[in-house]
Design a protein around this motif. Structure first.
Motif, mmCIF file in Angstrom:
data_model
loop_
_atom_site.group_PDB
_atom_site.id
_atom_site.type_symbol
_atom_site.label_atom_id
_atom_site.label_comp_id
_atom_site.label_asym_id
_atom_site.label_seq_id
_atom_site.Cartn_x
_atom_site.Cartn_y
_atom_site.Cartn_z
ATOM 1 N N PRO A 84 0.794 -1.238 0.000
ATOM 2 C CA PRO A 84 0.000 0.000 0.000
ATOM 3 C C PRO A 84 0.822 1.282 0.000
ATOM 4 O O PRO A 84 0.405 2.280 -0.593
ATOM 5 C CB PRO A 84 -0.854 -0.122 1.264
ATOM 6 N N SER A 85 1.984 1.278 0.653
ATOM 7 C CA SER A 85 2.768 2.516 0.659
ATOM 8 C C SER A 85 3.349 2.803 -0.723
ATOM 9 O O SER A 85 3.482 3.968 -1.116
ATOM 10 C CB SER A 85 3.888 2.446 1.710
ATOM 11 N N VAL A 236 -5.801 -5.289 5.142
ATOM 12 C CA VAL A 236 -7.109 -5.675 4.595
ATOM 13 C C VAL A 236 -7.181 -5.055 3.200
ATOM 14 O O VAL A 236 -7.408 -3.859 3.051
ATOM 15 C CB VAL A 236 -8.263 -5.164 5.492
ATOM 16 N N PHE A 237 -6.963 -5.872 2.175
ATOM 17 C CA PHE A 237 -6.704 -5.328 0.850
ATOM 18 C C PHE A 237 -7.925 -5.223 -0.071
ATOM 19 O O PHE A 237 -8.114 -4.229 -0.746
ATOM 20 C CB PHE A 237 -5.618 -6.162 0.147
ATOM 21 N N SER A 238 -8.758 -6.257 -0.096
ATOM 22 C CA SER A 238 -9.861 -6.249 -1.071
ATOM 23 C C SER A 238 -11.080 -5.520 -0.520
ATOM 24 O O SER A 238 -11.284 -5.444 0.699
ATOM 25 C CB SER A 238 -10.247 -7.681 -1.446
ATOM 26 N N LEU A 239 -11.887 -5.000 -1.429
ATOM 27 C CA LEU A 239 -13.106 -4.298 -1.044
ATOM 28 C C LEU A 239 -14.036 -5.224 -0.262
ATOM 29 O O LEU A 239 -14.662 -4.811 0.720
ATOM 30 C CB LEU A 239 -13.817 -3.770 -2.297
ATOM 31 N N GLY A 262 -3.315 1.948 0.884
ATOM 32 C CA GLY A 262 -3.426 1.992 -0.569
ATOM 33 C C GLY A 262 -3.693 3.346 -1.168
ATOM 34 O O GLY A 262 -4.330 3.454 -2.215
ATOM 35 N N GLY A 263 -3.190 4.405 -0.494
ATOM 36 C CA GLY A 263 -3.275 5.734 -1.067
ATOM 37 C C GLY A 263 -4.687 6.294 -1.134
ATOM 38 O O GLY A 263 -5.575 5.904 -0.379
ATOM 39 N N PHE A 264 -4.900 7.213 -2.059
ATOM 40 C CA PHE A 264 -6.196 7.879 -2.166
ATOM 41 C C PHE A 264 -7.285 6.894 -2.581
ATOM 42 O O PHE A 264 -8.405 6.938 -2.080
ATOM 43 C CB PHE A 264 -6.121 9.021 -3.181
ATOM 44 N N ARG A 265 -6.959 6.015 -3.506
ATOM 45 C CA ARG A 265 -7.970 5.061 -3.982
ATOM 46 C C ARG A 265 -8.386 4.105 -2.867
ATOM 47 O O ARG A 265 -9.579 3.853 -2.653
ATOM 48 C CB ARG A 265 -7.429 4.286 -5.189
#
Length: 348
Positions: A84-85, A236-239, A262-265
């Motif tokens: 994410p970074s 926690v990566f996925s929507l 994961g930034g802005f998104r």
């Protein structure tokens, strides 16, 4: 387009304590883009021991991203889901490159210096006398919201510090947030929340360690005052996973750190879900340099949140980069008369 990455060590002005230990320096990485003589910069704000992408192959993945920069921001973001970074650094770098001013990513009333962002004043852990000194300093500086790191010194002393604030300022005058960074034992957490509740606190961040889903769910259901998830969101990566977590735990708030999620998104995904389930949220920096803090602050202003945000970390380091951001009376301003560090590119 060419891309390169650069490591930079940020040095704290004074050791800064959390329940996970005391920090004297902070590693960060920059992604620099260049195309047709124009430059763009993004910061990959990893925090060792906490970030989901604190992995042995981190630099290898940074190198891969730079070697494959031709894939474009969207494809790279999707390929870097577990980093994410780096996702955030890539997002930032592409925005920086495409704008006439590489530091002006989201023009607004904030970057015009006509409006500000209300922020909390951060009080680090340490000896009770040091924490009291910081509290007095923040109150004198005009902050209306104070955030205390707790969980590292004797709990009774922490209660005394909260009593010190409340003996001078009511809950209407000063909002108090506390952040335990997962320090409370599972069998003591509710009792400690009951003791803290006396001081009319706004919220507590991450009272117990992440991953104790059942215990956190129970706490959020029975707590006498609001709980905010922080570390719980990391990794926690996925929507789908994000939605399942919020549906299960039902927190009162979530804390959003773009470098960790994961930034802005990635942050926008959490915001959309929080709004769907009537969960409050605010945005916090994660000890980035002023490069990352600048990007986060500009984007945060556009989210139109009226809550105090956690963006007051620009003055922590001896070797940060001069920039237009400045804190005054508990608010973050973008002072256009202050210029960016002219030797920034040489420093990295």
């Amino acid at each position: 387009m060419t891309a390169s990455y650069h490591k930079y060590m940020l040095e704290f002005k004074r050791p800064s304590g959390t329940s996970r230990g005391v920090m004297t320096e902070k590693e960060t990485w920059f992604i620099a883009l260049e195309e047709n003589g124009k430059k763009g910069i993004g910061e990959c704000g990893i925090l060792r021991g906490l970030s989901a992408d604190d992995r042995d192959d981190y630099e290898e993945k940074l190198n891969w991203a730079c070697q494959n920069i031709h894939l474009g921001e969207k494809a790279l973001w999707e390929s870097l889901l577990e980093f994410p970074s780096i996702q955030f650094g890539i997002e930032m770098a592409f925005l920086s490159l495409k704008n006439e001013n590489p530091y002006l990513l989201f023009p607004s009333d904030f970057t015009e210096n006509s409006k500000s962002i209300v922020i909390n004043g951060l009080v680090w852990m340490g000896e009770a006398s040091f924490m009291k000194e910081q509290i007095e300093e923040k109150l004198a500086q005009g902050f209306s919201c104070i955030k205390l790191k707790i969980g590292a010194i004797d709990f009774q002393k922490e209660l005394e510090l909260l009593q010190f604030i409340r003996s001078h300022f009511s809950a209407e005058q000063i909002e108090i947030r506390v952040d335990a960074n997962g320090a409370f034992a599972l069998n003591e957490a509710l009792d400690k929340l009951e003791q803290l509740n006396v001081f009319q606190l706004h919220s507590i961040e991450q009272p117990i360690k992440k991953g104790n889903i059942k215990a956190m769910t129970d706490l959020c259901e029975t707590t006498p005052f609001p709980i905010a998830l922080d570390e719980e969101l990391i990794g926690v990566f996925s929507l789908e996973e994000k939605e399942q977590l919020l549906q299960k735990i039902k927190p009162q708030y979530i804390i959003l750190k773009p470098s960790f999620i994961g930034g802005f998104r990635g942050t926008q995904e959490w915001i959309s879900l929080a709004d769907k389930y009537n969960i409050g949220w605010w945005i916090t920096s994660a000890l980035e340099s002023n490069i990352g803090l600048n990007a986060i602050s500009q984007w945060t202003f556009l989210q139109n949140s009226e809550m105090p945000q956690g963006l007051g970390t620009g003055g922590l380091y001896t070797n940060n980069f001069d920039c237009p951001l400045e804190v005054s009376e508990g608010q973050l301003w973008y002072n256009k008369t202050k210029k960016w560090d002219s030797v920034f590119w040489d420093k990295i």
